[in-house]
Design a protein around this motif. Structure first.
Motif, PDB file in Angstrom:
ATOM      1  N   PRO A  11       9.036 -52.340  12.985  1.00 12.47           N
ATOM      2  CA  PRO A  11       9.612 -52.386  11.632  1.00 12.47           C
ATOM      3  C   PRO A  11       9.273 -51.183  10.898  1.00 12.47           C
ATOM      4  CG  PRO A  11       9.063 -54.585  12.129  1.00 12.47           C
ATOM      5  CD  PRO A  11       8.242 -53.685  13.300  1.00 12.47           C
ATOM      6  N   LEU A  12      10.194 -50.475  10.173  1.00 11.74           N
ATOM      7  CA  LEU A  12       9.570 -49.485   9.175  1.00 11.74           C
ATOM      8  C   LEU A  12       9.576 -50.073   7.897  1.00 11.74           C
ATOM      9  CD1 LEU A  12      12.102 -46.450  10.636  1.00 11.74           C
ATOM     10  CD2 LEU A  12       9.681 -47.061  10.986  1.00 11.74           C
ATOM     11  N   ALA A  13       8.608 -51.022   7.632  1.00 12.68           N
ATOM     12  CA  ALA A  13       8.306 -51.784   6.496  1.00 12.68           C
ATOM     13  C   ALA A  13       6.896 -52.069   6.332  1.00 12.68           C
ATOM     14  CB  ALA A  13       9.087 -52.808   6.332  1.00 12.68           C
ATOM     15  N   ASP A  14       6.506 -52.295   5.289  1.00 13.50           N
ATOM     16  CA  ASP A  14       4.853 -52.736   5.124  1.00 13.50           C
ATOM     17  C   ASP A  14       4.692 -54.207   5.693  1.00 13.50           C
ATOM     18  OD1 ASP A  14       4.385 -50.222   3.803  1.00 13.50           O
ATOM     19  OD2 ASP A  14       4.829 -51.047   1.787  1.00 13.50           O
ATOM     20  N   ASN A  15       5.671 -54.969   5.542  1.00 10.04           N
ATOM     21  CA  ASN A  15       5.606 -56.130   6.012  1.00 10.04           C
ATOM     22  C   ASN A  15       6.232 -56.372   7.340  1.00 10.04           C
ATOM     23  OD1 ASN A  15       5.543 -59.027   6.564  1.00 10.04           O
ATOM     24  ND2 ASN A  15       7.353 -59.451   5.283  1.00 10.04           N
ATOM     25  N   TYR A  16       5.514 -56.008   8.558  1.00  7.79           N
ATOM     26  CA  TYR A  16       6.085 -55.715   9.872  1.00  7.79           C
ATOM     27  C   TYR A  16       6.056 -57.126  10.653  1.00  7.79           C
ATOM     28  CZ  TYR A  16       1.190 -54.976  10.976  1.00  7.79           C
ATOM     29  OH  TYR A  16      -0.396 -54.840  11.140  1.00  7.79           O
ATOM     30  N   GLY A  22      10.579 -62.739  13.797  1.00  2.00           N
ATOM     31  CA  GLY A  22      12.126 -63.209  13.644  1.00  2.00           C
ATOM     32  C   GLY A  22      12.677 -62.713  14.769  1.00  2.00           C
ATOM     33  N   PHE A  23      12.593 -61.505  15.358  1.00  2.00           N
ATOM     34  CA  PHE A  23      13.035 -61.084  16.587  1.00  2.00           C
ATOM     35  C   PHE A  23      12.786 -61.919  17.791  1.00  2.00           C
ATOM     36  CE2 PHE A  23      13.299 -58.305  20.708  1.00  2.00           C
ATOM     37  CZ  PHE A  23      14.785 -57.960  20.510  1.00  2.00           C
ATOM     38  N   ILE A  24      11.476 -62.191  17.811  1.00  2.00           N
ATOM     39  CA  ILE A  24      11.073 -62.959  19.076  1.00  2.00           C
ATOM     40  C   ILE A  24      11.827 -64.521  19.063  1.00  2.00           C
ATOM     41  CG2 ILE A  24       9.116 -64.383  20.160  1.00  2.00           C
ATOM     42  CD1 ILE A  24       7.576 -61.747  19.432  1.00  2.00           C
ATOM     43  N   GLU A  25      11.917 -64.994  17.757  1.00  2.00           N
ATOM     44  CA  GLU A  25      12.344 -66.317  17.575  1.00  2.00           C
ATOM     45  C   GLU A  25      13.747 -66.176  18.139  1.00  2.00           C
ATOM     46  OE1 GLU A  25      11.536 -67.468  13.432  1.00  2.00           O
ATOM     47  OE2 GLU A  25       9.555 -67.740  14.018  1.00  2.00           O
ATOM     48  N   GLN A  26      14.670 -65.330  17.638  1.00  2.00           N
ATOM     49  CA  GLN A  26      16.089 -65.155  18.053  1.00  2.00           C
ATOM     50  C   GLN A  26      16.213 -65.013  19.478  1.00  2.00           C
ATOM     51  OE1 GLN A  26      18.871 -65.050  16.134  1.00  2.00           O
ATOM     52  NE2 GLN A  26      17.541 -65.554  14.564  1.00  2.00           N
ATOM     53  N   LEU A  27      15.231 -64.312  20.429  1.00  2.00           N
ATOM     54  CA  LEU A  27      15.354 -64.341  21.767  1.00  2.00           C
ATOM     55  C   LEU A  27      15.089 -65.761  22.221  1.00  2.00           C
ATOM     56  CD1 LEU A  27      13.271 -61.153  22.789  1.00  2.00           C
ATOM     57  CD2 LEU A  27      15.646 -61.486  23.048  1.00  2.00           C
ATOM     58  N   HIS A  28      14.395 -66.424  21.744  1.00  2.00           N
ATOM     59  CA  HIS A  28      14.131 -67.802  22.334  1.00  2.00           C
ATOM     60  C   HIS A  28      15.325 -68.841  22.220  1.00  2.00           C
ATOM     61  CE1 HIS A  28       9.924 -67.767  23.778  1.00  2.00           C
ATOM     62  NE2 HIS A  28       9.773 -67.115  22.749  1.00  2.00           N
ATOM     63  N   ARG A  29      16.275 -68.276  21.258  1.00  2.00           N
ATOM     64  CA  ARG A  29      17.446 -69.254  21.071  1.00  2.00           C
ATOM     65  C   ARG A  29      18.480 -68.994  22.110  1.00  2.00           C
ATOM     66  NH1 ARG A  29      18.401 -68.841  14.691  1.00  2.00           N
ATOM     67  NH2 ARG A  29      16.545 -69.851  13.953  1.00  2.00           N
ATOM     68  N   HIS A  30      18.246 -68.051  23.066  1.00  2.00           N
ATOM     69  CA  HIS A  30      18.920 -67.838  24.148  1.00  2.00           C
ATOM     70  C   HIS A  30      18.626 -68.461  25.496  1.00  2.00           C
ATOM     71  CE1 HIS A  30      21.579 -64.745  22.405  1.00  2.00           C
ATOM     72  NE2 HIS A  30      20.504 -64.486  21.679  1.00  2.00           N
ATOM     73  N   ASP A  31      19.692 -69.575  26.122  1.00  2.00           N
ATOM     74  CA  ASP A  31      19.456 -69.800  27.155  1.00  2.00           C
ATOM     75  C   ASP A  31      19.087 -68.955  28.586  1.00  2.00           C
ATOM     76  OD1 ASP A  31      19.134 -72.336  25.968  1.00  2.00           O
ATOM     77  OD2 ASP A  31      21.373 -72.785  26.471  1.00  2.00           O
ATOM     78  N   GLY A  32      18.568 -69.160  29.603  1.00  2.00           N
ATOM     79  CA  GLY A  32      18.388 -68.680  30.691  1.00  2.00           C
ATOM     80  C   GLY A  32      17.408 -67.363  30.872  1.00  2.00           C
ATOM     81  N   PHE A  63      18.757 -55.647  13.114  1.00  2.00           N
ATOM     82  CA  PHE A  63      19.171 -54.388  12.114  1.00  2.00           C
ATOM     83  C   PHE A  63      19.773 -54.935  10.824  1.00  2.00           C
ATOM     84  CE2 PHE A  63      19.783 -51.485  16.083  1.00  2.00           C
ATOM     85  CZ  PHE A  63      18.550 -50.995  15.927  1.00  2.00           C
ATOM     86  N   GLN A  64      20.809 -56.012  10.971  1.00  3.92           N
ATOM     87  CA  GLN A  64      21.336 -56.504   9.996  1.00  3.92           C
ATOM     88  C   GLN A  64      20.407 -57.353   9.089  1.00  3.92           C
ATOM     89  OE1 GLN A  64      24.125 -58.799  12.096  1.00  3.92           O
ATOM     90  NE2 GLN A  64      25.830 -57.405  11.819  1.00  3.92           N
ATOM     91  N   GLU A  65      19.523 -58.007   9.569  1.00  2.00           N
ATOM     92  CA  GLU A  65      18.616 -58.752   8.710  1.00  2.00           C
ATOM     93  C   GLU A  65      17.485 -57.917   8.170  1.00  2.00           C
ATOM     94  OE1 GLU A  65      17.083 -62.373   7.183  1.00  2.00           O
ATOM     95  OE2 GLU A  65      18.984 -61.976   8.490  1.00  2.00           O
ATOM     96  N   TYR A  66      17.148 -56.843   8.916  1.00  3.39           N
ATOM     97  CA  TYR A  66      15.725 -55.939   8.331  1.00  3.39           C
ATOM     98  C   TYR A  66      15.870 -54.554   8.101  1.00  3.39           C
ATOM     99  CZ  TYR A  66      13.221 -60.399   9.789  1.00  3.39           C
ATOM    100  OH  TYR A  66      13.007 -61.675   9.679  1.00  3.39           O
ATOM    101  N   GLY A  67      16.996 -54.026   8.537  1.00  3.71           N
ATOM    102  CA  GLY A  67      17.348 -52.714   8.267  1.00  3.71           C
ATOM    103  C   GLY A  67      16.692 -51.877   9.257  1.00  3.71           C
ATOM    104  N   LYS A  68      15.999 -50.674   9.102  1.00  2.00           N
ATOM    105  CA  LYS A  68      15.671 -49.962   9.855  1.00  2.00           C
ATOM    106  C   LYS A  68      14.396 -50.145  10.645  1.00  2.00           C
ATOM    107  CE  LYS A  68      17.099 -45.815   7.124  1.00  2.00           C
ATOM    108  NZ  LYS A  68      16.630 -44.541   6.658  1.00  2.00           N
TER     109      LYS A  68
END
Length: 82
Positions: A11-16, A22-32, A63-68
């Motif tokens: 992430p291109l942000a101070d709070n990385y 968040g990205f890892i949590e989104q991955l875990h929402r996918h089955d298989g 990208f939508q949630e965190y930008g660059k």
């Protein structure tokens, strides 16, 4: 066909930490998917179409949630779980 992906998110942000978690949590929402996370990257294992659809969805969400954000990925044919 099976696929292994090694993916790192920068992430291109101070709070990385939050965008990475968040990205890892989104991955875990996918089955298989089988997902292994360590301090350097996340490995995703599964059927090619399932993995690619999950990555497409999660990268777009990020990208939508965190930008660059920079993603670095390695794609390997087969299921290369340790």
């Amino acid at each position: 066909m099976k696929l292994t992906v090694d993916i790192s998110k920068y992430p291109l942000a101070d709070n990385y930490i939050e965008p990475i978690k968040g990205f890892i949590e989104q991955l875990h929402r996918h089955d298989g998917l089988h997902i292994i996370t360590n301090t350097l990257s996340t490995q995703v294992f599964g059927d090619y179409d399932t993995v690619m659809a999950a990555l497409q969805d999660c990268i777009k969400w990020s990208f939508q949630e965190y930008g660059k954000v920079v993603f670095v990925c390695k794609f390997l044919h087969g299921d290369l779980r340790p």
